[in-house]
Enzyme design. Structure first.
Site, PDB file in Angstrom:
ATOM      1  CB  THR A  80      -0.933   0.057   1.224  1.00 18.21           C
ATOM      2  OG1 THR A  80      -1.638  -1.175   1.352  1.00 18.21           O
ATOM      3  CG2 THR A  80      -1.942   1.189   1.087  1.00 18.21           C
ATOM      4  CG  HIS A 195      -5.176  -6.543   3.826  1.00 17.10           C
ATOM      5  ND1 HIS A 195      -4.470  -7.653   4.227  1.00 17.10           N
ATOM      6  CD2 HIS A 195      -4.255  -5.606   3.484  1.00 17.10           C
ATOM      7  CE1 HIS A 195      -3.177  -7.397   4.136  1.00 17.10           C
ATOM      8  NE2 HIS A 195      -3.012  -6.169   3.686  1.00 17.10           N
ATOM      9  CG  ASP A 254      -3.574  -1.334  -2.430  1.00 22.21           C
ATOM     10  OD1 ASP A 254      -4.253  -2.261  -2.911  1.00 22.21           O
ATOM     11  OD2 ASP A 254      -3.302  -1.256  -1.209  1.00 22.21           O
ATOM     12  CG  HIS A 255      -1.287  -4.197  -3.368  1.00 24.07           C
ATOM     13  ND1 HIS A 255      -1.997  -5.227  -2.794  1.00 24.07           N
ATOM     14  CD2 HIS A 255      -1.147  -3.270  -2.392  1.00 24.07           C
ATOM     15  CE1 HIS A 255      -2.231  -4.958  -1.536  1.00 24.07           C
ATOM     16  NE2 HIS A 255      -1.742  -3.760  -1.250  1.00 24.07           N
TER      17      HIS A 255
END
Ligand code: GP9
Ligand code: MN
Length: 399
Positions: A80, A195, A254-255
């Site tokens: 992040t 997450h 973010d990823h």
């Protein structure tokens, strides 16, 4: 040394990083609300699980926004924090570790500081503890005026899951702070619920579990669906308070959430075997920019997270030639799309270079290396100068 800085600055001045689009200045004076969509990958957009949309709200928002479906994440070990760093600074992340942890004493020329010159106030919002990724220290270095972290929220057993406060409660409790911010502002929200390992309380499960054979992937669709719902409520609040009309809203992943250990689950969901270039394409993240008064439009050329900073600044009418950055305005039609990854892979409009092989971008078939090798020099120089500036703290020589 100052000489090193001059060399890097000369390289960037010669690169075509400052071309602007027809949208330059259309959002002049507007607030910026950037929402980091934790671990959200592009492939979930406009897809279903057992007949139900995974991202119904985002799908509808895309209709009335600028939407980029070929944006790759460029993060490395800093996760992040690497993504945030690119959004704010438009430099590459470090080859190992996080800039936030390794280089907080550096001089930066980041979004908060750049926008101060246009009278902007800046704030970051995040439900985790302020010390995570060394954010407190890093944000000071970037020039953030305020950081609302865990201590600013009412966090209870009930409104938490996994890493902390759930997205719905986080966004709801952020609203009063946001309304109080001096305008115009640059604000950044970091979501948390989607997450790994993708956990939800029963009451937050809105769609059925997929049957990919891998629990992590099955749950991933559900936590993305939850995030989508939290965003829908947030947008409702932004409309209620009028901030919706006074702000450009940037939503970006973010990823990846699903690491390669779980690709079998994605392959099963997509009902196909993933080729090597398709695995790279899984590194795409959604990028949605809502600009009041602008009609929806989808852009298909490749870009990266490093390009978001100049895109936002140009929408606000801020010239980016005055300071070093490595990205390009994604709305500029005459740009030369080129996405460099930290490990040396890259994507252009014509080719994908990954795992030391060259592929045709359109057919995804392997092609001769001569199609890729002309890009090696630019890739090497981009990474070299970004690292040189960070490792040498060279922005202290910028004027
Ligand atoms: C935690 C948030 C998520 O504060 O940054 O962590 P990451 O995605 O970097 O593992
Ligand atoms: Mn993350």
């Amino acid at each position: 040394t100052k000489q090193d800085y001059k060399k890097a600055a000369a390289y960037l001045a010669a690169a075509d990083t400052d071309i602007t689009s027809e949208y330059f200045g259309v959002a002049k004076g507007k607030n910026v609300i950037l929402v980091n969509l934790e671990s959200t990958q592009q492939f979930v957009i406009d897809r279903k699980v057992k007949g139900e949309e995974i991202t119904p709200f985002l799908n509808s928002l895309i209709e009335e926004s600028f939407y980029f479906d070929q944006i790759y994440h460029q993060t490395a070990q800093g996760k992040t924090s690497d993504a945030e760093f690119m959004f704010d600074q438009s430099f590459y992340p470090l080859p190992s570790g996080s800039v936030y942890v390794r280089r907080p004493e550096n001089e930066f020329i980041a979004m908060p500081e750049i926008l101060t010159k246009s009278g902007y106030h800046s704030a970051s919002f995040h439900g985790n503890v302020g010390s995570f990724w060394n954010r407190e220290e890093a944000y000071d270095a970037f020039g953030y005026d305020e950081f609302f972290s865990k201590d600013s929220y009412q966090v209870s057993e009930e409104n938490s899951v996994n890493y902390g406060i759930k997205d719905e409660a986080f966004l709801e409790q952020s609203m009063p702070y946001l309304e109080e911010l001096k305008q115009p502002f640059y604000s950044k929200f970091l979501l948390l619920t989607n997450h790994f390992p993708f956990l939800l309380d029963e009451e937050d499960i809105l769609i059925e579990e997929a049957d990919t054979g891998l629990d992590v992937v099955d749950r991933y669709f559900q936590t993305v669906r939850y995030e989508d719902e939290a965003l829908k409520e947030f947008f409702g609040e932004l409309k209620r308070t009028g901030l919706y009309e006074d702000s450009i809203i940037v939503l970006v992943g973010d990823h990846y959430g699903i690491s390669e250990n779980y690709y079998d689950g994605i392959a099963s969901y997509l009902n196909e075997n993933l080729s090597t270039p398709e695995e790279l394409d899984l590194q795409r993240v959604p990028l949605i920019i809502h600009v009041p008064g602008q009609e929806g439009k989808t852009f298909h050329s490749p870009g990266g997270q490093i390009d978001i900073q100049p895109t936002i600044l140009h929408l606000l009418g801020v010239d980016t030639a005055a300071f070093p950055n490595f990205g390009q305005d994604l709305l500029a039609v005459d740009r030369d799309p080129f996405v460099v990854f930290r490990d040396g892979d890259f994507v252009s409009e014509e080719v994908i270079y990954t795992k030391q092989l060259c592929y045709d971008k359109t057919s995804a078939e392997q092609t001769k290396m001569e199609k890729c090798s002309p890009y090696f020099e630019k890739r090497n120089k981009d990474l070299y100068y970004s690292d040189a500036i960070l490792n040498g703290n060279l922005l202290r020589f910028a004027d």
